[in-house]
Scaffold this active site. Structure first.
Site, PDB file in Angstrom:
ATOM      1  N   GLU A 175       0.830  -1.220   0.000  1.00 33.17           N
ATOM      2  CA  GLU A 175       0.000   0.000   0.000  1.00 33.17           C
ATOM      3  C   GLU A 175       0.859   1.263   0.000  1.00 33.17           C
ATOM      4  O   GLU A 175       0.708   2.123   0.868  1.00 33.17           O
ATOM      5  CB  GLU A 175      -0.893   0.030   1.239  1.00 33.17           C
ATOM      6  N   CYS A 223      -2.992  34.427   8.324  1.00 31.11           N
ATOM      7  CA  CYS A 223      -2.856  35.132   9.603  1.00 31.11           C
ATOM      8  C   CYS A 223      -2.620  34.175  10.755  1.00 31.11           C
ATOM      9  O   CYS A 223      -3.460  34.051  11.661  1.00 31.11           O
ATOM     10  CB  CYS A 223      -4.108  35.969   9.838  1.00 31.11           C
ATOM     11  N   GLU A 224      -1.540  33.443  10.701  1.00 33.06           N
ATOM     12  CA  GLU A 224      -1.138  32.560  11.797  1.00 33.06           C
ATOM     13  C   GLU A 224       0.381  32.470  11.792  1.00 33.06           C
ATOM     14  O   GLU A 224       0.984  32.352  10.720  1.00 33.06           O
ATOM     15  CB  GLU A 224      -1.671  31.135  11.594  1.00 33.06           C
ATOM     16  N   TYR A 244       3.629  18.743  10.907  1.00 30.68           N
ATOM     17  CA  TYR A 244       4.589  17.698  11.321  1.00 30.68           C
ATOM     18  C   TYR A 244       6.002  18.240  11.509  1.00 30.68           C
ATOM     19  O   TYR A 244       6.952  17.460  11.544  1.00 30.68           O
ATOM     20  CB  TYR A 244       4.659  16.591  10.270  1.00 30.68           C
ATOM     21  N   TYR A 248       0.808  14.137   0.071  1.00 32.41           N
ATOM     22  CA  TYR A 248       0.210  14.833   1.214  1.00 32.41           C
ATOM     23  C   TYR A 248       0.344  16.350   1.084  1.00 32.41           C
ATOM     24  O   TYR A 248       0.514  17.056   2.072  1.00 32.41           O
ATOM     25  CB  TYR A 248       0.821  14.310   2.526  1.00 32.41           C
ATOM     26  N   ARG A 280       3.275   7.768  -0.229  1.00 37.35           N
ATOM     27  CA  ARG A 280       4.323   8.794  -0.341  1.00 37.35           C
ATOM     28  C   ARG A 280       5.436   8.432  -1.329  1.00 37.35           C
ATOM     29  O   ARG A 280       5.823   9.245  -2.166  1.00 37.35           O
ATOM     30  CB  ARG A 280       4.945   9.005   1.042  1.00 37.35           C
TER      31      ARG A 280
HETATM   32  N1  LLP Z   1      -1.704   2.175   4.359  1.00 39.61           N
HETATM   33  C1  LLP Z   1      -2.295   2.681   5.461  1.00 39.61           C
HETATM   34  C2  LLP Z   1      -3.210   1.842   6.231  1.00 39.61           C
HETATM   35  C3  LLP Z   1      -2.009   4.004   5.853  1.00 39.61           C
HETATM   36  O1  LLP Z   1      -2.576   4.497   6.957  1.00 39.61           O
HETATM   37  C4  LLP Z   1      -1.116   4.802   5.077  1.00 39.61           C
HETATM   38  C5  LLP Z   1      -0.808   6.181   5.456  1.00 39.61           C
HETATM   39  C6  LLP Z   1      -0.550   4.227   3.925  1.00 39.61           C
HETATM   40  C7  LLP Z   1      -0.855   2.911   3.603  1.00 39.61           C
HETATM   41  C8  LLP Z   1       0.401   4.982   3.060  1.00 39.61           C
HETATM   42  O2  LLP Z   1       1.565   5.297   3.749  1.00 39.61           O
HETATM   43  P1  LLP Z   1       2.817   5.939   2.981  1.00 39.61           P
HETATM   44  O3  LLP Z   1       3.296   4.917   2.011  1.00 39.61           O
HETATM   45  O4  LLP Z   1       2.322   7.141   2.255  1.00 39.61           O
HETATM   46  O5  LLP Z   1       3.777   6.232   4.025  1.00 39.61           O
HETATM   47  N2  LLP Z   1      -0.078  13.166   6.114  1.00 39.61           N
HETATM   48  C9  LLP Z   1       1.136  12.550   6.623  1.00 39.61           C
HETATM   49  C10 LLP Z   1       1.198  11.069   6.295  1.00 39.61           C
HETATM   50  C11 LLP Z   1       0.002  10.288   6.782  1.00 39.61           C
HETATM   51  C12 LLP Z   1       0.030   8.817   6.464  1.00 39.61           C
HETATM   52  C13 LLP Z   1      -1.233   8.149   6.841  1.00 39.61           C
HETATM   53  N3  LLP Z   1      -1.323   6.765   6.479  1.00 39.61           N
HETATM   54  C14 LLP Z   1       2.344  13.299   6.085  1.00 39.61           C
HETATM   55  O6  LLP Z   1       2.191  14.239   5.322  1.00 39.61           O
HETATM   56  O7  LLP Z   1       3.478  12.992   6.460  1.00 39.61           O
END
Ligand code: LLP
Length: 420
Positions: free
Chosen positions: A272, A343-344, A315, A372, A275
């Site tokens: 899955e 304005c923050e 983050y 993201y 990023r």
């Molecule tokens: N699978 C599940 C169940 C997840 O919760 C996530 C991400 C992914 C796959 C994908 O993960 P990745 O390969 O993208 O690391 N907004 C945050 C990241 C939140 C990730 C949430 N879950 C940021 O900008 O760093």
């Protein structure tokens, strides 16, 4: 590389970013098709011989053109809402390659996904399992299920994106998993087909993956010994990318950890990634509105803000910034904060960043913004959602026009008692 200086100007593939800014304005997200494909193919290559189902995590960037680019490469989708189910299907992802994750699936969402015929529901609790069984039985269906387990492993990433510790809301605790699996095997609307795990995002070390996968593998072996064999293991997302000087695991090492886990298990593999497939394929293009010299600091005030890209604020993320005009060799850099007009005080894209001289009107990009970025944007301060552009060689396409402010306002209406 997809974003490079050519003749002194930063390009997206063969297109100068200055040209994109002139034609479409700023702030604008710009994606490279070549980079998207390259990342997807890197996954395929790293897992050669294992034939994984690569379910792109839509939450990272759910633009239809991005999803469709991956779908044409053979990708499936990892979805977390009815909206993402609709997006995946609309972009041409086959239902049989869709996995549905998330702790809060509603009965309505379950019905829609069952009707579509998705590959699996990643179930995160016993009450969710019972609800899914009831919904499936009422529809005369059997829901294919992966139990998402919480391996209680520290992913060593930012607290807000750590998901695999026992105190996090995600997954079924390891010691409860055998009992929930036994329940799943007995429920009429459930077919227990798989296990899944996801311990967090932007992981930069292999050890937490290995630890979590070892626990997953051990549970799979134990379950196989007590009932029908599992068909798949789902290894979640989470391989990090380089924003600054991180050294995330390479895909070969990550694939080796998964190869070791499935050895002798005779299971299919689901991945899955979010990023890692999109981050480096996108930039946020912005223009300097003015430079303000304070007594304590210099501020470059740009026309992109935390509503367009919230990662630095939310983050404490460090994201690379480059001017579109290539700096002269030996240009004197100076420290500055790169901030938006909101304005923050939290509205910044970079703090105390060493950058070459910037002037009003200059263009910059925030790099590695494909993941993201647009997906987490909002209209805070009534700032319209940024445009999104996709480049393919020398071709340019608007994949989401800049939101129209009047349309944004027209989407709201007065309550009846305010109309006279
Ligand atoms: N699978 C599940 C169940 C997840 O919760 C996530 C991400 C992914 C796959 C994908 O993960 P990745 O390969 O993208 O690391 N907004 C945050 C990241 C939140 C990730 C949430 N879950 C940021 O900008 O760093």
């Amino acid at each position: 590389m997809s974003f490079t200086y050519r003749a002194g100007v930063l390009h997206a593939e063969d297109v100068p970013l200055s040209e994109i800014a002139a034609r479409f304005g700023t702030p604008t997200y710009v994606y490279s098709t070549a980079a998207l494909r390259q990342r997807f193919r890197a996954y395929v290559e790293a897992f050669a011989g294992l034939d994984p189902t690569i379910c792109y995590a839509l939450k990272a960037n759910s633009n239809q053109a991005v999803i469709a680019t991956f779908a044409r490469e053979g990708a499936g989708a990892d979805i977390v809402s009815l909206g993402e189910l609709k997006r995946a299907l609309a972009a041409g992802v086959p239902a049989g390659k869709i996995v549905f994750a998330g702790v809060g699936k509603t009965a309505e969402e379950m019905r829609a996904a069952l009707a579509a015929g998705i590959l699996q529901f990643n179930v995160e609790s016993e009450p969710e399992l019972r609800m899914l069984s009831e919904v499936a039985v009422a529809m005369g269906r059997v829901a294919p299920v992966a139990l998402r387990v919480n391996p209680d492993v520290d992913a060593k990433t930012h607290a807000k994106i750590t998901t695999g510790k026992a105190e996090n809301k995600f997954g079924i605790d390891m010691d409860q998993a055998p009992a929930v699996a036994a329940l799943a095997r007995g429920l009429p609307g459930i077919a227990l087909e798989a296990l899944s795990v996801h311990i967090g995002s932007q992981l930069t070390a292999i050890e937490p993956f290995r630890e979590a996968f070892a626990r997953l593998g051990a549970l799979a072996r134990a379950l196989n010994a007590t009932g029908p064999r599992l068909k798949r293991l789902d290894f979640g997302g989470g391989v990090g990318v380089v924003y600054r000087d991180e050294t995330p695991p390479d895909l070969a090492g990550y694939a080796a950890a998964i190869r070791d886990t499935v050895a002798g298990l005779d299971v299919g593999i689901v991945l899955e990634p979010g990023r890692n497939l999109v981050a480096e394929a996108g930039v946020l293009l912005a223009r300097v509105i003015r430079v303000k010299e304070g007594t304590a600091k210099r501020f470059a005030i740009i026309d992109a803000a935390m509503n367009d890209l919230i990662r630095p604020t939310l983050y404490e993320a460090w994201m690379p910034i480059r001017p579109v005009a290539e700096p002269r060799a030996g240009a004197n850099e100076a420290l500055m904060d790169v901030v938006g007009p909101i304005c923050e005080t939290g509205d910044y894209l970079a703090k105390d960043r060493s950058l070459p001289p910037l002037d009003a009107g200059d263009l910059i990009v925030v790099g590695a913004a494909g993941a993201y970025g647009a997906a987490m944007s909002s209209t805070y301060n009534t700032r319209p959602l940024a445009a999104e552009i996709m480049v393919n060689g020398s071709e340019v396409a608007v994949i989401r026009p800049r939101q129209d402010i009047d349309a944004l306002i027209a989407g709201e209406s007065l309550a009846p008692w305010l109309k006279h």
